[in-house]
Design an enzyme around this catalytic site. Sequence first.
Site, PDB file in Angstrom:
ATOM      1  N   ASN A  80       8.000   0.479   2.559  1.00 19.51           N
ATOM      2  CA  ASN A  80       7.573   1.507   1.613  1.00 19.51           C
ATOM      3  C   ASN A  80       7.256   2.768   2.417  1.00 19.51           C
ATOM      4  O   ASN A  80       6.207   2.851   3.046  1.00 19.51           O
ATOM      5  CB  ASN A  80       6.334   0.994   0.852  1.00 19.51           C
ATOM      6  CG  ASN A  80       5.710   2.050  -0.041  1.00 19.51           C
ATOM      7  OD1 ASN A  80       6.287   3.129  -0.239  1.00 19.51           O
ATOM      8  ND2 ASN A  80       4.540   1.755  -0.572  1.00 19.51           N
TER       9      ASN A  80
ATOM     10  N   LYS B  12       6.490   5.641   1.450  1.00 22.82           N
ATOM     11  CA  LYS B  12       5.506   6.538   0.814  1.00 22.82           C
ATOM     12  C   LYS B  12       6.011   7.994   0.905  1.00 22.82           C
ATOM     13  O   LYS B  12       7.213   8.216   0.885  1.00 22.82           O
ATOM     14  CB  LYS B  12       4.125   6.344   1.429  1.00 22.82           C
ATOM     15  CG  LYS B  12       3.730   4.857   1.426  1.00 22.82           C
ATOM     16  CD  LYS B  12       2.282   4.599   1.642  1.00 22.82           C
ATOM     17  CE  LYS B  12       2.049   3.085   1.594  1.00 22.82           C
ATOM     18  NZ  LYS B  12       0.645   2.716   1.719  1.00 22.82           N
TER      19      LYS B  12
ATOM     20  N   HIS C 201       2.314   0.048  -7.559  1.00 29.10           N
ATOM     21  CA  HIS C 201       1.645   0.128  -6.248  1.00 29.10           C
ATOM     22  C   HIS C 201       0.204   0.594  -6.444  1.00 29.10           C
ATOM     23  O   HIS C 201      -0.072   1.414  -7.332  1.00 29.10           O
ATOM     24  CB  HIS C 201       2.400   1.097  -5.333  1.00 29.10           C
ATOM     25  CG  HIS C 201       1.901   1.044  -3.918  1.00 29.10           C
ATOM     26  ND1 HIS C 201       0.781   1.744  -3.522  1.00 29.10           N
ATOM     27  CD2 HIS C 201       2.316   0.349  -2.852  1.00 29.10           C
ATOM     28  CE1 HIS C 201       0.557   1.476  -2.237  1.00 29.10           C
ATOM     29  NE2 HIS C 201       1.466   0.638  -1.808  1.00 29.10           N
TER      30      HIS C 201
ATOM     31  N   GLU D 277      -1.553   2.678  -4.967  1.00 25.91           N
ATOM     32  CA  GLU D 277      -1.742   4.138  -4.934  1.00 25.91           C
ATOM     33  C   GLU D 277      -1.369   4.758  -6.279  1.00 25.91           C
ATOM     34  O   GLU D 277      -1.962   5.749  -6.704  1.00 25.91           O
ATOM     35  CB  GLU D 277      -0.931   4.742  -3.774  1.00 25.91           C
ATOM     36  CG  GLU D 277      -1.610   4.468  -2.435  1.00 25.91           C
ATOM     37  CD  GLU D 277      -0.669   4.267  -1.257  1.00 25.91           C
ATOM     38  OE1 GLU D 277       0.494   4.702  -1.317  1.00 25.91           O
ATOM     39  OE2 GLU D 277      -1.112   3.647  -0.261  1.00 25.91           O
TER      40      GLU D 277
ATOM     41  N   GLU E 235      -0.911  -7.159  -2.610  1.00 24.78           N
ATOM     42  CA  GLU E 235      -1.420  -6.182  -1.647  1.00 24.78           C
ATOM     43  C   GLU E 235      -2.897  -5.927  -1.909  1.00 24.78           C
ATOM     44  O   GLU E 235      -3.237  -5.093  -2.776  1.00 24.78           O
ATOM     45  CB  GLU E 235      -0.656  -4.865  -1.777  1.00 24.78           C
ATOM     46  CG  GLU E 235       0.828  -4.987  -1.528  1.00 24.78           C
ATOM     47  CD  GLU E 235       1.434  -3.639  -1.138  1.00 24.78           C
ATOM     48  OE1 GLU E 235       1.960  -3.555  -0.018  1.00 24.78           O
ATOM     49  OE2 GLU E 235       1.344  -2.678  -1.915  1.00 24.78           O
TER      50      GLU E 235
ATOM     51  N   GLY F 167      -3.247   0.426   4.551  1.00 25.23           N
ATOM     52  CA  GLY F 167      -3.428   1.610   5.378  1.00 25.23           C
ATOM     53  C   GLY F 167      -4.753   1.654   6.119  1.00 25.23           C
ATOM     54  O   GLY F 167      -5.118   2.666   6.697  1.00 25.23           O
TER      55      GLY F 167
ATOM     56  N   SER G 242      -1.368  -3.472   5.823  1.00 26.45           N
ATOM     57  CA  SER G 242      -1.486  -3.457   7.279  1.00 26.45           C
ATOM     58  C   SER G 242      -0.701  -4.571   7.972  1.00 26.45           C
ATOM     59  O   SER G 242      -1.174  -5.158   8.943  1.00 26.45           O
ATOM     60  CB  SER G 242      -2.954  -3.491   7.704  1.00 26.45           C
ATOM     61  OG  SER G 242      -3.631  -2.339   7.228  1.00 26.45           O
TER      62      SER G 242
HETATM   63  P1  PGA Z   1       0.331  -0.382   4.926  1.00 27.48           P
HETATM   64  O1  PGA Z   1       0.864  -0.136   3.423  1.00 27.48           O
HETATM   65  O2  PGA Z   1       1.309  -1.353   5.562  1.00 27.48           O
HETATM   66  O3  PGA Z   1       0.345   0.956   5.570  1.00 27.48           O
HETATM   67  O4  PGA Z   1      -1.026  -0.977   4.802  1.00 27.48           O
HETATM   68  C1  PGA Z   1       1.375  -1.167   2.643  1.00 27.48           C
HETATM   69  C2  PGA Z   1       1.728  -0.673   1.270  1.00 27.48           C
HETATM   70  O5  PGA Z   1       1.026   0.212   0.756  1.00 27.48           O
HETATM   71  O6  PGA Z   1       2.712  -1.134   0.658  1.00 27.48           O
END
Ligand code: PGA
Length: 251
Positions: free
Chosen positions: A9, A11, A96, A98, A168, A174, A214
Amino acid sequence: MRRKIIAGNWKMFNNLSETVKLIDELKAKINNEALNCDVIVCPPFTSLETADRTIKGSVIKLGSQNMYFEENGAYTGEISASMLKSTGCEFVILGHSERRTIFKESNELINKKIKKALASGLKPIFCIGETLQEREEGITEKVVKTQVVNGLKDISADDMGKIIVAYEPVWAIGTGKTATPDQAQEVHSVIRNLIAELYSKEVAGNLVIQYGGSVKPDNAAQLLSQPDIDGALVGGACLKADSFFAIIKAA
Ligand code: PGA
């Protein structure tokens, strides 16, 4: 046996030239290696067509990070499923965290998007997960179950074969704080059992459930060795070909 799926992803990262560079680097690493997993990249909308052209001749597949559920119309700033299809997209990340937190997407909206994606021939990567507060309150299971039941409302057993679920935990995205393999496995198994209840053992057994939050080269192998973890949705670590490829290798 479920084949593992590693998805990146991106982003809101990478313009057109950075898109070509990252995919070219990844292609060079994968080269002709026989992989034990499928690989998907999910760049921003503006990079999709370029990414589609650049992945040609490789095993890499293309996904998007969001879409709207209407076919077309006066929805300024939105993108439809058929527009995504026309760029070569096969997958779309929906729900997601976010999107849920920053853009206030509800389970009901996500359900509409999943249905539209399926009707348009896109395969949803349906994201769910609890916040830190919810985990501390001990309601992780309840939250995840509500997201699954409402997000998948009126989705047929047949269509479930086209859906990937990504667990997730929001507190792990993140932040560098990964769920331990045991913590992740526990929730993955709750999700699989719930799908067995809602559909059948067969549907649950075939469902790919990715872990995200992460995921890095140094924790991927342990997470991916859990019985109910069938892949990873990778954020930060997918932005460098080296680290993304190391996760692919771990699978
Ligand atoms: P990250 O993000 O690996 O940076 O924690 C994962 C995601 O948001 O899909």
